[in-house]
Design an enzyme around this catalytic site. Structure first.
Site, short mmCIF file in Angstrom:
data_model
loop_
_atom_site.label_atom_id
_atom_site.label_comp_id
_atom_site.label_asym_id
_atom_site.label_seq_id
_atom_site.Cartn_x
_atom_site.Cartn_y
_atom_site.Cartn_z
N ASP A 204 29.93 -36.30 86.20
CA ASP A 204 29.40 -35.12 86.65
C ASP A 204 28.38 -35.26 87.74
O ASP A 204 27.91 -36.54 87.80
CB ASP A 204 29.14 -34.26 85.30
CG ASP A 204 28.61 -33.09 85.70
OD1 ASP A 204 28.82 -32.26 86.57
OD2 ASP A 204 27.56 -32.39 85.03
N LEU A 205 27.97 -34.39 88.32
CA LEU A 205 27.17 -34.39 89.43
C LEU A 205 25.74 -34.03 89.14
O LEU A 205 24.79 -34.89 88.85
CB LEU A 205 27.51 -33.58 90.94
CG LEU A 205 26.70 -33.72 91.91
CD1 LEU A 205 26.49 -35.26 92.39
CD2 LEU A 205 27.48 -32.93 93.22
N ASP A 206 25.46 -32.69 88.99
CA ASP A 206 24.10 -31.92 88.49
C ASP A 206 23.78 -32.36 87.25
O ASP A 206 24.61 -32.10 86.11
CB ASP A 206 24.10 -30.66 88.79
CG ASP A 206 24.20 -30.07 90.15
OD1 ASP A 206 23.30 -30.14 90.79
OD2 ASP A 206 25.50 -29.86 90.47
#
Length: 245
Positions: free
Chosen positions: A19-21
């Site tokens: 995942d990024l954030d």
């Protein structure tokens, strides 16, 4: 709840789904405030090379936003909870937007117009309403999203201080599963790193395919097997995986 154990630094032929954030990048007051970071980009590029491309970013953001923030360090990426997916060869699948998304965007804009701090995000295939800067509106935002989901048939996807109404049919778990059926991921062990409720589908899919999930952030009920406290710990762990792979 007790914190989950840290994941092992040595893995056997892993495929990493990130995942990024909140995982690769710290959470920020607004989506646009998350920017590229030299350390993150370098870690991702080294890891992708070491694992022969078995690295994918799976995010609620669009692929265009993933590439902006990660500086195109991951050839494989999935955006908007699986509604966009780019394979390692560069080909892209995009779902057709449900027409009801336009109504959801309009309703979110109307709701936010008189409530300072709310941010509407139009991703074409989904509509997001961020309340990170207006947390007192959380109950009203949730009630609005639930009502609109019932009226439109869109899928309600709660996130970290955001609600999203999306075109039905995919999630982070379906994206991970699709990647695992293709080169270069096929035959490897999937590992999903995520921080919020949207990532639980990815944790479950990884486990079903013989891998596991890693929850980033505070302990909570989760399908993940391991945990890491924050973004810095994630980057340090990714470094250890790269060194021992």
């Amino acid at each position: 709840m007790p914190r989950l154990p840290e994941p092992p630094g040595r893995l056997n032929q892993p495929a990493l789904f990130l995942d990024l954030d909140g995982v690769l990048a710290p959470l920020a007051p607004t989506p646009d405030a998350v920017v590229p970071d030299a350390r993150r980009t370098a870690v991702l590029r080294r890891l992708a090379e070491r694992l022969q491309g078995r690295v994918a970013i799976i995010s609620g953001r669009t692929i265009a936003e993933i590439d902006r923030i990660a500086e195109s360090a991951a050839a494989s990426a999935s955006g908007v909870h699986g509604l966009e997916r780019r394979r390692a060869d560069g080909s892209v699948d995009r779902a057709e937007p449900d027409p009801a998304v336009r109504a959801a965007v309009a309703a979110f804009h109307g709701f936010a117009r008189t409530r300072p701090g709310l941010i509407v995000e139009d991703k074409t295939v989904s509509a997001g309403l961020h309340f990170r800067q207006a947390q007192g509106e959380a109950d009203a935002v949730a009630a609005l999203a639930e009502r609109l989901a019932g009226e439109t048939g869109l899928t309600l996807q709660p996130g970290n201080l955001v609600v999203e109404l999306k075109t039905p049919g995919t999630d982070k778990g379906t994206a991970l599963t699709a990647f695992m059926a293709e080169a270069p991921f096929k035959g490897s062990t999937p590992v999903m790193l995520g921080d919020d409720l949207t990532d639980e589908h990815g944790f479950e899919a990884a486990q079903a395919l013989g891998g596991f999930g890693i929850l980033v952030g505070p302990p909570r009920g989760t399908a993940a097997r391991y945990g890491l406290p924050d973004v810095d710990a994630v980057l340090a762990w990714l470094d250890s995986v790269e060194e021992t792979a």
